[in-house]
Design an enzyme around this catalytic site. Sequence first.
Site, short mmCIF file in Angstrom:
data_model
loop_
_atom_site.label_atom_id
_atom_site.label_comp_id
_atom_site.label_asym_id
_atom_site.label_seq_id
_atom_site.Cartn_x
_atom_site.Cartn_y
_atom_site.Cartn_z
N ARG A 57 0.97 -1.23 -0.09
CA ARG A 57 0.13 -0.01 -0.28
C ARG A 57 0.94 1.10 -0.03
O ARG A 57 1.12 1.89 1.02
CB ARG A 57 -1.19 0.03 1.23
CG ARG A 57 -1.70 1.26 1.39
CD ARG A 57 -2.75 1.40 0.26
NE ARG A 57 -3.82 0.11 0.49
CZ ARG A 57 -4.54 -0.02 -0.55
NH1 ARG A 57 -4.59 0.43 -1.70
NH2 ARG A 57 -5.51 -1.02 -0.52
N GLN A 81 -8.63 -8.00 -8.39
CA GLN A 81 -8.46 -6.62 -8.81
C GLN A 81 -7.18 -6.18 -9.17
O GLN A 81 -5.97 -6.62 -8.26
CB GLN A 81 -9.05 -5.62 -7.59
CG GLN A 81 -8.48 -4.14 -7.41
CD GLN A 81 -9.52 -3.22 -7.42
OE1 GLN A 81 -10.55 -3.21 -8.13
NE2 GLN A 81 -9.25 -2.11 -6.59
N ARG A 86 1.53 -7.33 -9.20
CA ARG A 86 1.76 -6.78 -7.83
C ARG A 86 1.76 -7.72 -6.69
O ARG A 86 2.23 -7.63 -5.75
CB ARG A 86 0.79 -5.54 -7.48
CG ARG A 86 -0.70 -5.94 -7.13
CD ARG A 86 -1.65 -4.89 -6.83
NE ARG A 86 -2.94 -5.26 -6.66
CZ ARG A 86 -3.78 -4.41 -5.97
NH1 ARG A 86 -3.32 -3.39 -5.60
NH2 ARG A 86 -4.86 -4.83 -5.77
N HIS A 159 1.02 2.31 -10.42
CA HIS A 159 -0.15 3.05 -9.58
C HIS A 159 0.79 3.70 -8.62
O HIS A 159 1.02 3.54 -7.30
CB HIS A 159 -0.60 1.69 -8.76
CG HIS A 159 -1.99 1.90 -8.08
ND1 HIS A 159 -2.10 2.82 -6.90
CD2 HIS A 159 -3.27 1.39 -8.39
CE1 HIS A 159 -3.30 3.06 -6.72
NE2 HIS A 159 -3.95 2.28 -7.32
N ASP A 203 -11.92 9.68 -7.70
CA ASP A 203 -11.44 8.30 -8.14
C ASP A 203 -11.87 8.49 -9.77
O ASP A 203 -12.96 8.10 -10.29
CB ASP A 203 -11.97 6.99 -7.80
CG ASP A 203 -11.45 5.81 -8.13
OD1 ASP A 203 -10.46 5.70 -8.99
OD2 ASP A 203 -11.74 4.80 -7.51
N GLU A 264 -1.56 7.86 -11.82
CA GLU A 264 -1.42 6.35 -12.34
C GLU A 264 -1.51 6.55 -13.73
O GLU A 264 -2.38 6.28 -14.30
CB GLU A 264 -2.34 5.65 -11.61
CG GLU A 264 -2.70 5.63 -10.01
CD GLU A 264 -3.73 5.13 -9.77
OE1 GLU A 264 -4.17 4.01 -10.23
OE2 GLU A 264 -4.51 5.71 -8.55
O1 LIG Z 1 -7.01 -1.12 -2.84
P1 LIG Z 1 -6.23 -1.29 -4.33
O2 LIG Z 1 -6.95 -2.73 -4.76
O3 LIG Z 1 -4.82 -1.55 -4.23
O4 LIG Z 1 -6.90 -0.29 -5.19
C1 LIG Z 1 -6.83 1.13 -4.94
C2 LIG Z 1 -7.25 1.99 -5.92
O5 LIG Z 1 -6.62 1.66 -7.24
C3 LIG Z 1 -6.86 2.69 -8.26
O6 LIG Z 1 -6.51 3.84 -7.92
C4 LIG Z 1 -8.68 2.49 -8.61
O7 LIG Z 1 -8.90 3.74 -9.25
C5 LIG Z 1 -9.23 2.83 -7.16
O8 LIG Z 1 -10.65 2.39 -7.33
C6 LIG Z 1 -8.88 2.01 -6.19
O9 LIG Z 1 -9.40 2.02 -5.00
#
Ligand SMILES: O=P(O)(O)OC[C@H]1O[C@H](O)[C@H](O)[C@@H](O)[C@@H]1O
Length: 296
Positions: A57, A81, A86, A159, A203, A264
């Site tokens: 993070r 996601q 990563r 990111h 966002d 990003e």
């Molecule tokens: O919590 P993560 O899976 O690391 O994602 C963190 C963030 O990534 C990007 O910035 C997306 O646009 C967000 O919607 C998301 O919350």
Amino acid sequence: MSVEETATEVTLTHPDNNKTFVKILKYGATVYSWSLEGQEQLWLSSAAKLDGSKPVRGGIPLVFPVFGKNEDDEFLSKLPQHGLARNSTWEFLGQVSANPPTVQFGLGPELANPELTKLWPMDYSLILTIELGSEHLKTHIEVSNTSSSQPLKFNWLFHTYLKIADIEDTLVSNLTGAKLYDQMLQESYVDRQPVVSFHEELDRIYQRVQEDRLIQVIDKGHPIHTVKRHNLPDVVAWNPWVEKSKGMADFEPKNGFKEMVCVEPGHVHSLLELQPGQSWTAYQLLYKDELNYQVL
Ligand SMILES: O=P(O)(O)OC[C@H]1O[C@H](O)[C@H](O)[C@@H](O)[C@@H]1O
């Protein structure tokens, strides 16, 4: 030594200034600290896991082969996601240049997280090149389709969590006029505001931002970060603000959102598609520049 390797990470130190360095975790090939003459440039949560138990993070996590969740592609839709890069341990390939110190990391299906590779059984090779200048950090990616028969479809994104002094004094410039998908409102529109300012969770996925647009992060009128992009037409701007930060167990301190903004650069609005044997390259360059409003 300008490059030091341990079992879990690699540190590059600039030969002209030992307070200019970058630290890269082999897990995710995640840059988790970039210090410029003693000043940290990236935000890292104090609760970030650096032990390979979950994606970091903060710093610069790498997003591949999917940004967010894919709902249409047979295989990409099975991945969690932001994909598998990563949360895979990359191979350190070594140093490729002494000055500026430059190193490479590699990832392919034989090394990547096995559980996730089962869900997305593609043939590919990634080479990440990290160059530490006396005044810049360049992260360059090469993606190759190593299959002899199947196309390779993917997103890529850096990111990047940039460290700032106070989100309420921060503006992000040069995105004016770009179409965006607002993930909060779940709708698309053209940004007509002269700069992006932050007052709540934000966002947004800006689409097809011209390559010559430098994205600048401005603190009380002074540009503190400049982001140059090559082959990365989309730019995500994100700040989780109060509620979203509370919901992330690895986001600490809870008011840490005040000291970070994610800018990003990626290719996420559409999937890239490489035919067998083809490669694609892109980079993000973080540096300092004069204030340069290219559009108002
Ligand atoms: O919590 P993560 O899976 O690391 O994602 C963190 C963030 O990534 C990007 O910035 C997306 O646009 C967000 O919607 C998301 O919350």
